[in-house]
Design a protein around this motif. Structure first.
Motif, PDB file in Angstrom:
ATOM      1  N   LYS A 167       0.835  -1.216   0.000  1.00 38.13           N
ATOM      2  CA  LYS A 167       0.000   0.000   0.000  1.00 38.13           C
ATOM      3  C   LYS A 167       0.864   1.258   0.000  1.00 38.13           C
ATOM      4  N   GLU A 168       1.977   1.208   0.726  1.00 38.97           N
ATOM      5  CA  GLU A 168       2.892   2.359   0.746  1.00 38.97           C
ATOM      6  C   GLU A 168       3.425   2.649  -0.655  1.00 38.97           C
ATOM      7  N   LEU A 169       3.696   1.584  -1.416  1.00 39.32           N
ATOM      8  CA  LEU A 169       4.192   1.749  -2.776  1.00 39.32           C
ATOM      9  C   LEU A 169       3.140   2.445  -3.649  1.00 39.32           C
ATOM     10  N   GLN A 177       1.951   9.888  -5.556  1.00 34.61           N
ATOM     11  CA  GLN A 177       2.573  11.193  -5.285  1.00 34.61           C
ATOM     12  C   GLN A 177       3.661  11.511  -6.310  1.00 34.61           C
ATOM     13  N   LEU A 178       4.494  10.505  -6.614  1.00 37.10           N
ATOM     14  CA  LEU A 178       5.578  10.708  -7.580  1.00 37.10           C
ATOM     15  C   LEU A 178       5.024  11.019  -8.971  1.00 37.10           C
ATOM     16  N   LEU A 183      10.980   5.095  -6.294  1.00 37.31           N
ATOM     17  CA  LEU A 183       9.920   4.181  -5.841  1.00 37.31           C
ATOM     18  C   LEU A 183      10.439   3.009  -5.018  1.00 37.31           C
ATOM     19  N   VAL A 184      11.697   2.614  -5.211  1.00 40.74           N
ATOM     20  CA  VAL A 184      12.193   1.434  -4.476  1.00 40.74           C
ATOM     21  C   VAL A 184      12.228   1.658  -2.969  1.00 40.74           C
ATOM     22  N   GLN A 185      12.155   2.914  -2.533  1.00 39.45           N
ATOM     23  CA  GLN A 185      12.150   3.147  -1.084  1.00 39.45           C
ATOM     24  C   GLN A 185      10.935   2.514  -0.413  1.00 39.45           C
ATOM     25  N   ALA A 186       9.914   2.164  -1.201  1.00 40.87           N
ATOM     26  CA  ALA A 186       8.714   1.533  -0.644  1.00 40.87           C
ATOM     27  C   ALA A 186       8.820   0.012  -0.614  1.00 40.87           C
TER      28      ALA A 186
END
Length: 302
Positions: free
Chosen positions: A235-237, A243-244, A255-258
């Motif tokens: 869900k965070e992704l 947003q991005l 995006l990989v931070q998610a």
């Protein structure tokens, strides 16, 4: 033929053309994970080794720098992996793996965008204006993407691309540059376990873990993206991607931070993916377009 007969004949032809066009335009796109035949209907080139593939790429002047600069990507679809990528010099192995996977990733993302665009079209219409086919199509998408709210904006949160750089980085990390047993034997590049609803699989030694297996690299890539777009753990992704996208900054590096939940390695996994994206310039291909005038299908025999 009389003038009247010619007129009726012409009208009949026009009617047939209009009817054909209507049928074609009414055809709603399928999600990539539901495509049984995702490849162009052309002859298949059979190869036996990784050096043969590199030779084909050289023959067609298929080079990564050229693609990044021109933003034109030939539709060269490699259906499965050779079993000897490790026999190549390191530079050939790394660039070869990226080149063999890149068109497949782009094709899956293009199909996702086709579905997303049609959902956006329906979102801007009153539901009373939807055809019965459109209503059934949306209903199937809600079920496929596990959206129980019936909210079309929530559905759009799920139906979106996974940036090329992120897909490449995960494929590289999870499959060891396309050299793992599961990648070679099961077209499984992204470390997917067998889903609850079953399907094809391979097992680890001892049979303790079942890893999803696929008929080709397109199906494996489509399944991985569908997994990211439907599983609640990501869900965070979905929210970060939304947003991005609004910021016009939807890249693999961002995006990989998610993905800290994707692997037991947590943040170390994210750091490694970002290092791969940076070192190999994997985000250079975000704006490429498939050139379907240049088509190729390659299949390896093992």
């Amino acid at each position: 033929m009389s003038l009247l007969q010619r007129i009726f004949s012409t009208l009949a032809c026009c009617s047939l053309l209009v009817s054909s066009f209507t049928l074609a335009s009414d055809k709603l796109p399928l999600s990539p994970d539901q495509l049984s035949q995702p490849y162009p209907d052309i002859a298949v080139t059979t190869l036996h080794s990784a050096p043969e593939l590199i030779a084909v790429f050289k023959q067609h002047d298929y080079q990564l720098e050229k693609i990044a600069n021109s933003s034109k990507l030939p539709a060269y679809f490699i259906e499965n992996l050779p079993d000897d990528l490790n026999s190549l010099p390191v530079q050939q192995k790394t660039s070869g793996f990226i080149r063999l996977l890149l068109p497949t990733i782009q094709a899956v993302n293009d199909q996702i965008l086709a579905v997303r665009h049609q959902v956006e079209v329906l979102a801007n219409k009153e539901t009373t204006e939807w055809s019965s086919n459109e209503k059934q199509w949306i209903k199937q998408l809600y079920a496929s993407y596990n959206v129980k709210s019936g909210d079309i904006q929530q559905l759009l949160l799920h139906i979106d691309i996974i940036p090329v750089g992120m897909v490449l980085a995960q494929g590289i990390d999870e499959s060891g540059w396309g050299t793992s047993h599961f990648a070679i034997k099961g077209n499984s590049l992204y470390g997917e376990h067998l889903p609850a609803h079953g399907g094809k699989y391979l097992t680890t030694p001892g049979g303790h873990v079942k890893v999803a297996a696929f008929d080709n690299l397109y199906q494996g890539t489509a399944s991985y993206m569908h997994n990211l777009n439907t599983t609640g753990a990501y869900k965070e992704l979905w929210n970060l991607r939304h947003q991005l996208r609004k910021q016009n900054n939807l890249t693999g590096y961002e995006l990989v931070q998610a993905l800290s939940h994707y692997s037991t390695r947590g943040e170390a996994y994210v750091d490694n993916l970002r290092a791969l994206i940076t070192h190999h310039k994997l985000d250079s291909f975000d704006n490429v377009e498939l050139d379907k005038q240049q088509s190729l299908r390659v299949r390896f025999t093992h």
